[in-house]
Structure formats: structure tokens, C-alpha cells
Design a protein around this motif. Structure first.
Motif, mmCIF file in Angstrom:
data_model
loop_
_atom_site.group_PDB
_atom_site.id
_atom_site.type_symbol
_atom_site.label_atom_id
_atom_site.label_comp_id
_atom_site.label_asym_id
_atom_site.label_seq_id
_atom_site.Cartn_x
_atom_site.Cartn_y
_atom_site.Cartn_z
ATOM 1 N N LYS A 76 -18.831 56.013 -15.455
ATOM 2 C CA LYS A 76 -18.745 57.190 -16.338
ATOM 3 C C LYS A 76 -17.901 56.937 -17.686
ATOM 4 O O LYS A 76 -18.534 57.462 -18.747
ATOM 5 C CB LYS A 76 -18.464 58.432 -15.786
ATOM 6 N N LYS A 77 -16.816 56.288 -17.466
ATOM 7 C CA LYS A 77 -15.986 56.108 -18.760
ATOM 8 C C LYS A 77 -16.655 55.372 -19.576
ATOM 9 O O LYS A 77 -16.296 55.360 -20.769
ATOM 10 C CB LYS A 77 -14.905 55.513 -18.210
ATOM 11 N N ARG A 78 -17.685 54.387 -19.219
ATOM 12 C CA ARG A 78 -18.133 53.344 -20.172
ATOM 13 C C ARG A 78 -19.263 54.306 -20.772
ATOM 14 O O ARG A 78 -19.856 53.495 -21.968
ATOM 15 C CB ARG A 78 -19.031 52.429 -19.362
ATOM 16 N N ILE A 79 -19.853 55.143 -20.411
ATOM 17 C CA ILE A 79 -21.122 56.067 -21.530
ATOM 18 C C ILE A 79 -20.414 56.710 -22.542
ATOM 19 O O ILE A 79 -19.459 57.427 -22.752
ATOM 20 C CB ILE A 79 -21.543 56.768 -20.467
ATOM 21 N N ALA A 80 -21.263 56.110 -23.670
ATOM 22 C CA ALA A 80 -20.733 57.013 -25.083
ATOM 23 C C ALA A 80 -20.797 58.345 -24.999
ATOM 24 O O ALA A 80 -21.698 59.008 -24.489
ATOM 25 C CB ALA A 80 -21.758 56.618 -26.061
ATOM 26 N N LYS A 81 -19.644 58.787 -25.320
ATOM 27 C CA LYS A 81 -19.436 60.567 -25.318
ATOM 28 C C LYS A 81 -20.392 61.264 -26.037
ATOM 29 O O LYS A 81 -20.849 60.812 -26.814
ATOM 30 C CB LYS A 81 -18.053 60.774 -25.598
ATOM 31 N N PHE A 82 -20.349 62.507 -25.847
ATOM 32 C CA PHE A 82 -21.069 63.417 -26.721
ATOM 33 C C PHE A 82 -20.511 63.578 -27.879
ATOM 34 O O PHE A 82 -19.312 63.505 -28.198
ATOM 35 C CB PHE A 82 -20.732 64.930 -26.074
ATOM 36 N N LYS A 83 -21.498 63.447 -28.974
ATOM 37 C CA LYS A 83 -21.200 63.551 -30.175
ATOM 38 C C LYS A 83 -21.862 64.467 -31.112
ATOM 39 O O LYS A 83 -23.033 64.380 -31.474
ATOM 40 C CB LYS A 83 -21.382 62.056 -31.036
ATOM 41 N N PRO A 84 -21.402 65.741 -31.348
ATOM 42 C CA PRO A 84 -22.163 66.741 -32.008
ATOM 43 C C PRO A 84 -22.202 66.391 -33.513
ATOM 44 O O PRO A 84 -21.552 65.717 -34.139
ATOM 45 C CB PRO A 84 -21.344 68.051 -31.740
ATOM 46 N N ARG A 85 -23.400 67.020 -33.819
ATOM 47 C CA ARG A 85 -23.762 67.058 -35.424
ATOM 48 C C ARG A 85 -22.517 67.918 -36.021
ATOM 49 O O ARG A 85 -21.843 68.436 -35.477
ATOM 50 C CB ARG A 85 -25.111 67.471 -35.684
ATOM 51 N N ILE A 86 -22.519 67.851 -37.410
ATOM 52 C CA ILE A 86 -21.825 68.642 -38.103
ATOM 53 C C ILE A 86 -21.972 70.034 -37.988
ATOM 54 O O ILE A 86 -23.152 70.729 -37.694
ATOM 55 C CB ILE A 86 -21.930 68.481 -39.708
ATOM 56 N N PRO A 87 -20.902 70.966 -37.802
ATOM 57 C CA PRO A 87 -21.254 72.177 -37.188
ATOM 58 C C PRO A 87 -22.005 73.218 -37.992
ATOM 59 O O PRO A 87 -22.046 72.941 -39.389
ATOM 60 C CB PRO A 87 -19.963 72.909 -37.328
ATOM 61 N N ASP A 88 -22.738 74.145 -37.480
ATOM 62 C CA ASP A 88 -23.952 74.543 -38.360
ATOM 63 C C ASP A 88 -23.055 76.092 -39.242
ATOM 64 O O ASP A 88 -23.750 76.341 -40.088
ATOM 65 C CB ASP A 88 -24.947 75.394 -37.379
ATOM 66 N N ALA A 89 -22.336 76.510 -38.852
ATOM 67 C CA ALA A 89 -21.496 77.412 -39.309
ATOM 68 C C ALA A 89 -20.193 77.125 -40.020
ATOM 69 O O ALA A 89 -19.455 76.306 -39.430
ATOM 70 C CB ALA A 89 -21.328 78.637 -38.457
ATOM 71 N N PRO A 90 -19.791 77.891 -41.039
ATOM 72 C CA PRO A 90 -18.554 77.480 -41.676
ATOM 73 C C PRO A 90 -17.365 77.658 -40.462
ATOM 74 O O PRO A 90 -16.342 77.006 -40.751
ATOM 75 C CB PRO A 90 -18.308 78.482 -42.706
ATOM 76 N N ASP A 91 -17.524 78.439 -39.551
ATOM 77 C CA ASP A 91 -16.244 78.691 -38.585
ATOM 78 C C ASP A 91 -16.539 77.463 -37.711
ATOM 79 O O ASP A 91 -15.545 77.615 -36.685
ATOM 80 C CB ASP A 91 -16.545 80.045 -37.931
ATOM 81 N N GLY A 92 -17.171 76.522 -37.720
ATOM 82 C CA GLY A 92 -17.009 75.276 -36.777
ATOM 83 C C GLY A 92 -18.102 75.478 -35.880
ATOM 84 O O GLY A 92 -17.484 74.869 -34.593
ATOM 85 N N THR A 93 -18.786 76.390 -35.446
ATOM 86 C CA THR A 93 -19.898 76.590 -34.357
ATOM 87 C C THR A 93 -21.148 76.048 -34.736
ATOM 88 O O THR A 93 -21.448 75.860 -35.773
ATOM 89 C CB THR A 93 -19.895 78.102 -33.930
ATOM 90 N N TRP A 94 -21.891 76.149 -33.521
ATOM 91 C CA TRP A 94 -23.106 75.629 -33.846
ATOM 92 C C TRP A 94 -24.361 76.530 -33.414
ATOM 93 O O TRP A 94 -23.717 77.512 -32.331
ATOM 94 C CB TRP A 94 -23.478 74.321 -32.952
ATOM 95 N N ARG A 95 -25.502 76.400 -33.624
ATOM 96 C CA ARG A 95 -26.611 77.381 -33.309
ATOM 97 C C ARG A 95 -27.430 76.625 -32.528
ATOM 98 O O ARG A 95 -28.010 75.399 -32.930
ATOM 99 C CB ARG A 95 -27.087 77.983 -34.429
#
Lengths: 279, 267
Positions: free
Chosen positions: A141-160
Motif C-alpha cells: 500500500k505504501k508503494r501506491i501513488a497517493k491521492f493528489k487533488p486538483r487545485i481547490p475549486d473555492a477560495p477557501d481551499g475546498t472542492w465541489r
């Protein structure tokens, strides 16, 4: 935790077995009958099946019977278990040759006229009796590339995200990491490709990341090489044994194989990509 | 990452602790697929009795060359070597055969039934070496989506055959009129079952939307993906049902052509 280690753990297991024995005696009344179990006893240096008989009654599962055997005739029998509700994935073993959670395998679903065989998972090194060393999985499991989110959708750093987009990966989140799918996979079980193939459990994990609407990491090259997805020959045994009924092969592995085809085996698609990049 | 994995003794071929009749399923798959392969090969080489009236066997559709009836390119090509057996079915069958051969469902089924790789879940295998679909020749299974494109085209050809199978010529007057025979119904069922099988293809599911992580922004694509996913859930059943039907359509038309069976007209 492996049973047979500390004294307190052993005592706890024995007491639990005694409680199970008492419960089965109470509930069964005069209706309990005797059943035979062939339990694998041994460790990494070798072992053999030993036969035990114990009383069984309606509603009992294999883990209950194993606890009873522990209490009545094999106090030193090692078995890993925890929730007894099919949610922790600890009591994985092979019952009558099929990988199953012992706590979810009801005795009335088995033919008790013949001895029920209970043995450890064969895809992993045995520690003792029914306990195997599954630590290889955690290293994978440690070998698997981690979750990499896109740039946040909102200015407060959250996503939709739309619920319908998340629904597809939700199924994969049901995994309890019992490793029954790894155990039944012949690539690991029979061919021991542990260094080259991550197994169905982690292909499900990769699918959960890869198909996530926020994730932007591309794992196709790793899937082909380091994760060895090409070793899977779609026997669907992993889907068959999954206690959470995750459609591992059809919903996780094959879609990932198709993504690998997109990147590495489809010249037409490669050509389209080339033109799109240029335009 | 080198991992030292010491396991229990590897089981021998066919060795298992399963008490059930695990060998029944691969045996059935082996028997049916072998029978189909044998019959389809024999039928493809016959180059005769593949049509009856307005019915055309799906093994020969689309009819590229024919001496007996209307075809795309007329009779057998003049330059065809005499020593090489000729049949129009041999020119088209590789495409549907390739589609089934590389199908994700059939792969899993015939790896078990024909290669014992594994014979069944948790049953010991005959070979110690294993390369899977990583290298030649099995890496070629990745060509499946190209066979899918042909399979979709074949659905169109077979639908045209169904339309033709609805128009009967009166032997007395030579007038064509609409009608339904048992053969028409079989050819309709064949297209429906092949459609169910083709539209549930895993590659199609990927191509119509599976490769996209955010389908919510594309409602038409989402609908197509859901629709293919729906067919995909019964892919195995569609696969077997369509296999039986395509063979039975050929048998039915062959029997009509040989005069052994007679077509019942319903309309």
C-alpha cells in the motif's frame, strides 16, 4: 496482533471460547449435535491438519466452533479475530478450501456430515495455526501513488463534487482489507508474484484513487509495470470471495486495464492524443 | 521491493480442499466452447446451405462473395488459388471470433477451462511458470476494443438481414410481401442477444464514459455509461445466450436449406 503471543491475549481468547461454548450449550438445549473440524496446526516450518469434534447448534458460525475447540480441546490454537461482525477483516481463513471470514460463515451453510476443514490463507506466510503474516499488504500500500487533488475549486481551499461522480468510487471504499481476494488470486497464491503484482485488493485501492473526481494523478504507467495489472487474467475469483460484494473484476480491475490500454496499447487513441496536443 | 514470502506447500494440479464439484463449471465451458468452435469451423468451410429464401445465416453475414445469391462483390474472386479452400464465411468470421476470443468474460472462462490457469478458484495449477497478459502472446488481448468496432458494424449488417427476413417472395407471382416466419423471429432474437452482449462490452463501457472521472458535466455520456453498465452486469448471460442463438440460427437455416425442417409462417 497474533494470538499465542502474550498471556493476556491467550487468556482473552480462551475465555471468549468458553463463553461461546456456554452460549451454544444454552441456546441449543437438547438440539446441539457434534461436528468434526479439521484444523491446520503448525507454523512456518510446517504443520498438518488435526481433527477436533465439538457440539454445534443453530446460528453458530465457524469462528464460534473454533473458539469452542480452543476452549475444550486446543487451548493453544492460534486464531486472529476481532469484531465478529464481518467488518474488521481479521478472521480470514480458508473454510472447506474457500477463502472466507470465519465469523460470517454459518455452520448451517456447510455440510456437517463431513469434517469441515479450516486452514490459514495460503497466499501469505503462516505464523501459527490459522494466523498468517499479512504485513506484505501494508508494504504494498505504501508503494501506491497517493491521492493528489486538483487545485481547490473555492477560495477557501475546498472542492465541489457531484454525488454521481463519487458514487462510482464509493463501492471501493467498502473494502475491509480482509485480504481474501489476495488469498484467492492465483497470481499470488500459486505463482507467488508478490514482487511484481499488487493483487486485487490494491487494484481496488488504485481504482478508488484513479477514478476519484478530484484526483489528478496518472497511475497508468505504474499499473502496467510496478503494479503488474497484466498478470490478472480475469478469473473473477476475487469478486467471488469478497465479503463486501465489491465487483472487483468488472468495476475496478477491467476499467483499470482499459486505462492502461488507452495509454500503452491503443495506437489510434495515441494518434488522437497527439493531434489534440498539437491543435 | 523484494519481499520474502514463505508460504505453505504449493498445491498440485487439481488439488484443493474444496468438497464441491468445482470441475463441473470448467468442464461445461470446455464442452460448449469446443462444440461451438468445431461446429462454426465446419459450417464456415461448407460454403453451401447457408441461406434459405430470404434468410441468411449469421455465420455468412455480410455476404461478401456468393455464386448462389446476391452478394456485395459478386461470385468468388477469379484469382483465388485452387488449392485454397474458399468460403465467404472465412473472410468475416475472424472478426466476431476475435471479439469473443478477446472478450474479458470469455478470457476468464477459457483460461480456466482450456488452460487450467487456474482450473477453478483455489484449485492447484499444472504449471509453475506464469506470465499472464503482460507479454506475448496474451498481451495481444488488449486489441479487444478494435474487435468491438467491427462487432458494432456487424450488428448493423445483421439488422439489415432481419429486415430482409421480413420480406417473402411469393413463388407463384414473384411478388414480395411482408411476413414473419420462425426464421425471422430467430434472426430478430439473434440481433437482440448479440446486441445485449455487444452493448455490455467492458471496452465499450470504458469508451463511452468509463475513462472519464467526472461524468456529471456530460449528461448524455453519463446516460450512455449507465446504459452500457446495465448490460455489462449481465455480460456473461448475454455472452452465452448469444453464442447459442447464433449457432442455432445457422443450424435452422441449414436444416431449411437441406429440406429437413420446414419454416413455419406466422404472418
Amino acid at each position: 496482533m497474533t494470538a499465542g503471543g502474550t498471556t493476556s491475549v491467550s487468556r482473552e481468547i480462551v475465555e471468549s471460547g468458553q463463553r461461546a461454548a456456554e452460549r451454544s450449550g444454552e441456546s441449543a438445549g437438547g438440539e446441539s449435535k457434534r461436528a468434526a473440524f479439521r484444523v491446520w496446526r503448525g507454523d512456518s516450518s510446517g504443520g498438518a491438519f488435526e481433527e477436533y469434534t465439538t457440539s454445534v447448534s443453530e446460528g453458530m458460525v465457524v469462528l464460534d466452533a473454533i473458539h469452542q475447540i480452543q476452549a475444550e480441546s486446543a487451548n493453544d490454537l492460534a486464531v486472529r479475530w476481532n469484531c465478529k461482525a464481518g467488518k474488521c477483516g481479521s478472521c480470514s481463513a480458508e473454510v472447506n478450501g474457500m477463502p472466507r471470514l470465519m465469523c460470517m460463515t454459518r455452520l448451517n451453510d456447510l455440510d456437517l456430515e463431513k469434517a469441515v476443514t479450516v486452514e490459514p490463507m495460503r497466499a501469505f506466510p503462516p505464523v501459527r495455526d490459522l494466523v498468517t503474516d499479512v504485513s506484505w499488504n501494508f508494504a504494498v500500500k505504501k508503494r501506491i501513488a497517493k491521492f493528489k487533488p486538483r487545485i481547490p475549486d473555492a477560495p477557501d481551499g475546498t472542492w465541489r463534487m457531484a454525488q454521481s461522480d463519487v458514487d462510482r468510487v464509493q463501492e471501493f471504499r467498502k473494502c475491509i482489507e480482509c485480504f481474501l481476494c489476495q488469498d484467492t488470486c492465483h497470481v499470488l497464491r500459486d505463482h507467488q508474484k508478490h514482487d511484481e503484482f499488487i493483487g486485487p485488493r490494491f487494484l481496488v485501492h488504485v481504482a478508488a484513487l484513479e477514478m476519484h473526481p478530484l484526483d489528478i494523478e496518472n497511475r497508468a504507467a505504474e499499473l502496467r509495470q510496478a503494479y503488474g495489472i497484466g498478470y490478472c487474467n480475469i478469473t473473477k475469483c476475487c469478486t467471488r470471495v469478497c465479503p463486501e460484494n465489491i465487483t472487483i473484476t468488472d468495476n475496478a480491475i477491467i476499467p483499470l486495464k482499459e486505462r492502461v490500454v488507452d495509454e500503452h496499447y491503443d495506437p489510434l487513441r495515441r494518434l488522437v492524443r497527439l493531434f489534440r496536443r498539437k491543435s | 521491493m523484494a519481499t520474502q514470502v514463505v508460504q505453505l506447500r504449493r498445491r498440485k494440479w487439481g488439488e484443493t480442499m474444496r468438497p464441491d464439484l468445482w470441475w463441473i463449471e470448467p468442464l461445461i465451458v470446455f464442452t460448449i466452447l469446443s462444440s461451438f468452435l468445431g461446429y462454426a469451423t465446419w459450417a464456415a468451410f461448407q460454403n453451401t446451405h447457408y441461406a434459405y429464401g430470404n434468410y441468411l445465416s449469421p455465420f455468412y453475414s455480410p455476404l461478401l462473395f456468393s455464386e448462389f445469391r446476391e452478394s456485395w462483390f459478386g461470385p468468388k474472386p477469379g484469382g483465388w488459388p485452387g488449392w485454397l479452400p474458399f468460403s465467404p464465411a472465412l473472410l468475416i468470421l475472424p472478426f466476431p471470433a476475435g471479439f469473443r476470443l478477446t472478450c474479458y468474460y470469455y478470457r476468464g472462462a477459457y483460461y480456466k477451462a482450456f488452460w487450467s490457469d487456474p482450473p477453478s478458484c483455489t484449485v492447484g495449477e499444472p504449471r509453475t511458470g506464469y506470465r499472464g497478459e503482460r507479454s506475448l502472446p496474451l498481451v495481444l488481448q488488449n486489441v479487444h476494443r478494435y474487435f468491438l468496432y467491427f462487432a458494432l458494424a456487424f450488428l448493423v449488417f445483421l439488422s439489415i438481414d432481419v429486415w430482409k427476413a421480413m420480406w417473402f417472395t411469393d413463388p407463384g407471382t414473384g411478388v414480395r410481401h411482408f411476413g414473419i416466419g420462425v426464421g425471422t423471429i430467430l434472426l430478430v432474437a439473434n440481433v437482440i442477444l448479440l446486441g445485449g452482449y455487444t452493448f455490455g462490452c467492458h471496452s465499450l463501457r470504458h469508451l463511452v464514459g468509463g475513462y472519464v472521472d467526472r461524468l456529471s458535466g456530460a449528461p448524455a455520456r453519463k446516460k450512455a455509461y449507465d446504459c452500457v453498465s446495465c448490460f455489462n452486469r449481465g455480460h456473461m448471460r448475454w455472452a452465452w445466450a448469444s453464442l447459442f442463438m447464433v449457432a442455432f440460427c445457422d443450424i435452422y437455416i441449414r436444416m431449411l436449406s437441406l429440406g429437413i425442417w420446414h419454416d413455419w409462417r406466422l404472418l
